[in-house]
Scaffold this active site. Structure first.
Site, PDB file in Angstrom:
ATOM      1  N   TRP A 130      79.368   4.383  29.022  1.00  0.00           N
ATOM      2  CA  TRP A 130      79.309   2.906  28.281  1.00  0.00           C
ATOM      3  C   TRP A 130      80.549   2.319  27.861  1.00  0.00           C
ATOM      4  O   TRP A 130      81.303   2.874  27.313  1.00  0.00           O
ATOM      5  CB  TRP A 130      78.321   3.074  27.227  1.00  0.00           C
ATOM      6  CG  TRP A 130      78.060   1.843  26.415  1.00  0.00           C
ATOM      7  CD1 TRP A 130      77.874   0.759  27.034  1.00  0.00           C
ATOM      8  CD2 TRP A 130      77.820   1.578  24.887  1.00  0.00           C
ATOM      9  NE1 TRP A 130      77.378  -0.384  25.964  1.00  0.00           N
ATOM     10  CE2 TRP A 130      77.609   0.471  24.805  1.00  0.00           C
ATOM     11  CE3 TRP A 130      78.071   2.472  24.039  1.00  0.00           C
ATOM     12  CZ2 TRP A 130      77.600  -0.331  23.564  1.00  0.00           C
ATOM     13  CZ3 TRP A 130      78.226   2.045  22.655  1.00  0.00           C
ATOM     14  CH2 TRP A 130      77.823   0.717  22.405  1.00  0.00           C
ATOM     15  N   ASP A 211      75.037  11.073  22.043  1.00  0.00           N
ATOM     16  CA  ASP A 211      74.691   9.573  21.879  1.00  0.00           C
ATOM     17  C   ASP A 211      73.241   9.522  22.353  1.00  0.00           C
ATOM     18  O   ASP A 211      72.765   9.435  23.413  1.00  0.00           O
ATOM     19  CB  ASP A 211      75.737   8.793  22.608  1.00  0.00           C
ATOM     20  CG  ASP A 211      75.300   7.170  22.311  1.00  0.00           C
ATOM     21  OD1 ASP A 211      74.474   7.124  21.283  1.00  0.00           O
ATOM     22  OD2 ASP A 211      76.047   6.411  22.774  1.00  0.00           O
ATOM     23  N   LYS A 246      67.024  -0.172  20.832  1.00  0.00           N
ATOM     24  CA  LYS A 246      66.028  -0.310  22.201  1.00  0.00           C
ATOM     25  C   LYS A 246      64.572   0.186  21.910  1.00  0.00           C
ATOM     26  O   LYS A 246      63.754  -0.434  22.435  1.00  0.00           O
ATOM     27  CB  LYS A 246      66.544   0.567  23.313  1.00  0.00           C
ATOM     28  CG  LYS A 246      68.395   0.767  23.290  1.00  0.00           C
ATOM     29  CD  LYS A 246      68.989  -0.471  23.997  1.00  0.00           C
ATOM     30  CE  LYS A 246      70.385  -0.632  23.663  1.00  0.00           C
ATOM     31  NZ  LYS A 246      71.247  -1.366  24.520  1.00  0.00           N
TER      32      LYS A 246
HETATM   33  C1  LMR Z   1      74.209  -2.353  26.617  1.00  0.00           C
HETATM   34  O1  LMR Z   1      74.930  -1.134  27.020  1.00  0.00           O
HETATM   35  O2  LMR Z   1      74.566  -3.104  27.509  1.00  0.00           O
HETATM   36  C2  LMR Z   1      74.015  -2.414  25.256  1.00  0.00           C
HETATM   37  O3  LMR Z   1      73.948  -1.090  24.618  1.00  0.00           O
HETATM   38  C3  LMR Z   1      74.517  -3.537  24.696  1.00  0.00           C
HETATM   39  C4  LMR Z   1      75.715  -3.371  24.207  1.00  0.00           C
HETATM   40  O4  LMR Z   1      76.139  -3.509  23.095  1.00  0.00           O
HETATM   41  O5  LMR Z   1      76.664  -2.953  24.887  1.00  0.00           O
END
Ligand code: LMR
Length: 398
Positions: A130, A211, A246
């Site tokens: 991420w 996570d 979520k």
């Molecule tokens: C995402 O991955 O799009 C979400 O978790 C929102 C974010 O804060 O990045």
């Protein structure tokens, strides 16, 4: 003072959100930011949330401070929900749970805790991961390293390479793992792979940092926490960032928790004092409203059942859209095999196309995804799936 300050590029996900909002095209499709959407594209307030919220507002008599650890009943319920009943670490009083401003707050407090305990350790993060993991953990000054995880072009996990790299991690290093619904790939380890990884983590004396941002959106609340529970029982120390953005749709309420497992109850006490001090020095105390809602839902059997039903509907809709898009891409004669979409879990999958093709999708067809070709599958609907599949097929022919 600010004369030397340079402007920064927008955040890759939040910047895309702004671009999408500014696009006037009537057929635009948002597969960018990771929020659940219903078939009409709305991100709904869950019914259980509305009901809990109404009761809270009707009975609220004060807005005084709640304290740096947040709500005790929220923290206890989250520990149960995540670690399950009778977990050995809970039984031995080796856990510390504190409420945090979202899962991001938990990741950042966890990073500060790691730095306070062992500033020299490296944190190993998946490649890809991420996009906000790196700033969240790196801002605390920790050194980050990437381990191979997934090959977007072939849609395959790089499990052997991941193990080979982690074999060379130093004792005490931290390994960040996505508990389920890997963001951005949607590709998770299977139970056998988790067992192999746990063996490595134990043998190499690594500290897992899990996570858990999508519990309930892969296979179900219990199944999605299975790896967390198993690792937490196998290692002496662990960190765990939990988010309710979520699975309860509490995105803007910033509702999360950091759970730490310590080797002994005495060390858990020391960790608690550190974590509270870290929170105090960054944001003083977590916001209350989302945690009050979550705690009410967890404590009330009728609200809990309503939540489980709604969560199951969200999960089923996302899985359904995965199958639908894979099928529609076949109908549109898109070049490639897209069956991987139906095998993966959670909100995201990587389409596996280039940054240039992603830009074409956005500029020519008004279909928005992040530059690594991450698609939020909840942005697909029976109405737009044909348009999206045709757009992807057209771009793949370019
Ligand atoms: C995402 O991955 O799009 C979400 O978790 C929102 C974010 O804060 O990045």
């Amino acid at each position: 003072m600010f004369q030397q300050l340079k402007g920064l590029d927008p955040d890759p996900i939040l910047g895309l959100m702004a671009k999408f909002r500014a696009d006037p095209h009537p057929q635009k499709v948002d597969l960018g930011v990771g929020v659940y959407r219903d078939p009409s594209g709305n991100t709904p307030v869950l019914e259980c949330v509305t009901r809990a919220e109404q009761t809270i507002l009707a009975g609220q008599t004060t807005k005084t401070y709640i304290g740096p650890a947040g709500r005790a009943e929220f923290n206890d319920a989250v520990t149960q929900l995540v670690l399950g009943p009778g977990h050995p670490a809970v039984r031995d009083r080796r856990t510390v749970t504190v409420q945090t401003p979202g899962g991001c707050g938990a990741l950042r407090v966890g990073a500060e805790l790691i730095r306070a305990a062992a500033a020299g350790v490296r944190v190993h993060v998946s490649d890809p991961t991420w996009s906000n993991h790196v700033p969240l953990l790196g801002s605390s000054g920790l050194r980050l390293e990437r381990y191979p995880y997934y090959e977007p072009a072939s849609h395959r996990l790089r499990f052997a390479e991941m193990l080979a790299q982690l074999e060379h991690a130093s004792a005490g290093d931290v390994v960040l793992l996505h508990a389920c619904c890997h963001n951005p790939t949607g590709a998770d380890l299977d139970p056998q792979q988790w067992e192999t990884l746990i063996g490595l983590v134990q043998r190499r004396n690594l500290v897992p940092f899990l996570d858990l941002a999508y519990q309930g959106l892969s296979e179900g609340l219990g199944a999605d926490a299975a790896a967390v529970r198993r690792i937490g029982a196998a290692v002496p120390e662990m960190l765990l960032a939990v988010s309710f953005s979520k699975n309860l749709g509490l995105y803007r309420e910033r509702t999360g928790a950091l759970i730490c497992i310590a080797e002994t109850a005495g060390r858990a006490d020391a960790i608690r004092s550190q974590v509270l001090q870290i929170g105090r020095s960054m944001y003083s105390m977590p916001p209350d409203h989302g945690a009050a809602i979550a705690a009410r839902i967890f404590a009330d059997p009728a609200l809990t059942s309503s939540w489980h039903r709604e969560l199951e509907q969200m999960r089923a809709r996302i899985d359904g859209m995965r199958v639908l898009l894979a099928g529609q891409l076949k109908t549109a004669r898109a070049e490639g095999d897209f069956d991987f979409l139906s095998r993966q879990h959670g909100m995201f999958s990587l389409l596996g196309v280039s940054g240039q093709q992603v830009a074409l999708l956005r500029e020519r067809h008004h279909v928005y995804m992040t530059s690594d070709s991450r698609m939020n599958m909840a942005g697909i609907s029976p109405e737009n799936v044909g348009y999206v599949a045709d757009a992807i097929a057209a771009v793949l022919r370019c």
